[in-house]
Write a protein that holds these residues in place. Structure first.
Motif, PDB file in Angstrom:
ATOM      1  N   GLU A 121     -18.240  -2.720 -22.810  1.00 50.71           N
ATOM      2  CA  GLU A 121     -18.188  -1.392 -22.177  1.00 50.71           C
ATOM      3  C   GLU A 121     -16.778  -1.060 -21.686  1.00 50.71           C
ATOM      4  O   GLU A 121     -16.574  -0.606 -20.563  1.00 50.71           O
ATOM      5  CB  GLU A 121     -19.201  -1.288 -21.031  1.00 50.71           C
ATOM      6  N   THR A 127      -9.427   7.988 -21.875  1.00 51.37           N
ATOM      7  CA  THR A 127     -10.172   8.297 -20.649  1.00 51.37           C
ATOM      8  C   THR A 127      -9.309   8.069 -19.412  1.00 51.37           C
ATOM      9  O   THR A 127      -9.551   8.681 -18.369  1.00 51.37           O
ATOM     10  CB  THR A 127     -11.461   7.461 -20.555  1.00 51.37           C
ATOM     11  N   SER A 140     -14.534   5.148 -16.376  1.00 52.08           N
ATOM     12  CA  SER A 140     -15.919   4.751 -16.653  1.00 52.08           C
ATOM     13  C   SER A 140     -16.898   5.905 -16.488  1.00 52.08           C
ATOM     14  O   SER A 140     -17.989   5.902 -17.066  1.00 52.08           O
ATOM     15  CB  SER A 140     -16.320   3.587 -15.748  1.00 52.08           C
ATOM     16  N   HIS A 141     -16.507   6.933 -15.694  1.00 45.63           N
ATOM     17  CA  HIS A 141     -17.391   8.073 -15.472  1.00 45.63           C
ATOM     18  C   HIS A 141     -17.658   8.836 -16.767  1.00 45.63           C
ATOM     19  O   HIS A 141     -18.724   9.436 -16.933  1.00 45.63           O
ATOM     20  CB  HIS A 141     -16.763   9.016 -14.434  1.00 45.63           C
ATOM     21  N   TYR A 143     -18.500   7.821 -19.565  1.00 43.37           N
ATOM     22  CA  TYR A 143     -19.639   7.283 -20.299  1.00 43.37           C
ATOM     23  C   TYR A 143     -20.969   7.542 -19.596  1.00 43.37           C
ATOM     24  O   TYR A 143     -22.026   7.186 -20.133  1.00 43.37           O
ATOM     25  CB  TYR A 143     -19.421   5.798 -20.567  1.00 43.37           C
ATOM     26  N   ASN A 144     -20.906   8.194 -18.437  1.00 43.81           N
ATOM     27  CA  ASN A 144     -22.133   8.648 -17.771  1.00 43.81           C
ATOM     28  C   ASN A 144     -22.514  10.054 -18.207  1.00 43.81           C
ATOM     29  O   ASN A 144     -23.596  10.540 -17.859  1.00 43.81           O
ATOM     30  CB  ASN A 144     -21.952   8.621 -16.245  1.00 43.81           C
ATOM     31  N   LEU A 145     -21.625  10.702 -18.964  1.00 42.03           N
ATOM     32  CA  LEU A 145     -21.866  12.070 -19.411  1.00 42.03           C
ATOM     33  C   LEU A 145     -22.664  12.069 -20.711  1.00 42.03           C
ATOM     34  O   LEU A 145     -22.620  11.106 -21.483  1.00 42.03           O
ATOM     35  CB  LEU A 145     -20.533  12.785 -19.636  1.00 42.03           C
ATOM     36  N   ASP A 146     -23.380  13.178 -20.961  1.00 40.79           N
ATOM     37  CA  ASP A 146     -24.040  13.304 -22.257  1.00 40.79           C
ATOM     38  C   ASP A 146     -23.029  13.804 -23.280  1.00 40.79           C
ATOM     39  O   ASP A 146     -21.874  14.103 -22.948  1.00 40.79           O
ATOM     40  CB  ASP A 146     -25.261  14.219 -22.178  1.00 40.79           C
ATOM     41  N   LYS A 150     -19.224  15.340 -22.693  1.00 33.95           N
ATOM     42  CA  LYS A 150     -18.036  14.613 -23.177  1.00 33.95           C
ATOM     43  C   LYS A 150     -17.148  15.539 -24.001  1.00 33.95           C
ATOM     44  O   LYS A 150     -15.924  15.552 -23.843  1.00 33.95           O
ATOM     45  CB  LYS A 150     -18.457  13.406 -24.015  1.00 33.95           C
ATOM     46  N   TYR A 175     -17.311   3.220 -26.795  1.00 33.49           N
ATOM     47  CA  TYR A 175     -16.421   2.295 -26.091  1.00 33.49           C
ATOM     48  C   TYR A 175     -15.276   1.826 -26.977  1.00 33.49           C
ATOM     49  O   TYR A 175     -15.283   2.038 -28.196  1.00 33.49           O
ATOM     50  CB  TYR A 175     -17.221   1.108 -25.563  1.00 33.49           C
TER      51      TYR A 175
END
Length: 272
Positions: A121, A127, A140-141, A143-146, A150, A175
């Protein structure tokens, strides 16, 4: 009893087999070593790279073609390399053995790439830029988005980043570690580069190495990977290549099963 003295003999046999495999693959490992060393050079050349820097259309197109040659255009690259290998007077058994190796190592490489990305990850380098521009709180935030979010975040940088890089980011929102493009390039280096070197076609071997270095450079230039991602990719394929059988016996059986027309075609290729 026999089993008490057999372990040392077993270890000796294993050592002989390993040494034989290493000897048979020494050219491939030499090419992988050269690729590994090239990463240090590329890391120096790309140190301090500004992803917001201006990009000419020539540079953007050139690096996009390079990166796509190990990505969506990998089939074309494989076709060119297979054609080159088929014209070098190599026996059909050896070509078939390399074909089996290629099929298996590609499958392992693809599966390994997906598994390692999900395991580590590691955020893409771009990013970090998104975070520094306060588009997202931290890398890292992202990868919390749809998917739609993104895309929106990446496209918000369109007025600051070259469209060539933006297009690459939109195609690679997963990733970072390892680099799938570098995994493919390393496979080509080990199997095809090693084959060309073994048969003393040094220009072909050097050409494959230069191409692989271009792929590595393009991935960093695009903001898609770090040098560590490239190192991990080459080490991963080196380990798989070490454990990969030569499939000589399988190739002999496949060669005998080929239709007469195919065997004749091989003979014509080898005679040129």
């Amino acid at each position: 009893m026999y089993w008490l003295v057999s372990p040392p003999d077993f270890g000796k046999h294993v050592k002989i087999i390993v040494n034989r495999l290493l000897h048979q693959k020494q050219c491939g490992f030499f090419m992988l070593l050269a690729m590994f060393v090239s990463i240090a050079l590329i890391a120096m050349l790309t140190s301090g790279l500004d992803l917001k820097g201006p990009v000419s259309n020539f540079s953007g197109l050139f690096f996009t073609i390079l990166t796509d040659s190990a990505g969506k255009g990998f089939v074309i690259s494989l076709a060119v390399l297979c054609f080159m290998a088929s014209r070098l007077g190599i026996s059909r058994e050896k070509l078939l053995a390399r074909g089996v190796q290629l099929f298996i190592i590609l499958a392992i490489g693809f599966a390994g790439k997906v598994g390692l990305k999900n395991l580590t990850e590691s955020p893409r380098p771009y990013t970090n830029l998104l975070a520094s521009q306060l588009v997202i709180p931290q890398p890292s935030h992202f990868y919390n988005l749809d998917k739609a979010q993104k895309i929106q975040v990446i496209e918000s940088m369109a007025n600051k980043v070259s469209s060539w890089r933006i297009a690459s980011w939109l195609k690679g929102m997963n990733y970072s570690f390892p680099s799938g493009h570098t995994i493919f390039a390393a496979i080509c280096i080990a199997l095809f580069g090693g084959l060309f070197l073994e048969y003393k076609h040094y220009w072909f071997a050097g050409g494959v190495l230069v191409w692989a270095m271009g792929v590595e450079y393009s991935r960093i230039w695009m903001g898609m990977h770090r040098p560590a991602d490239l190192v991990g990719s080459v080490l991963f394929i080196s380990l798989v290549y070490l454990l990969l059988p030569t499939f000589s016996n399988v190739a002999l059986k496949l060669s005998a099963m080929l239709p007469a027309r195919c065997q004749l075609a091989f003979k014509k290729c080898n005679s040129k």
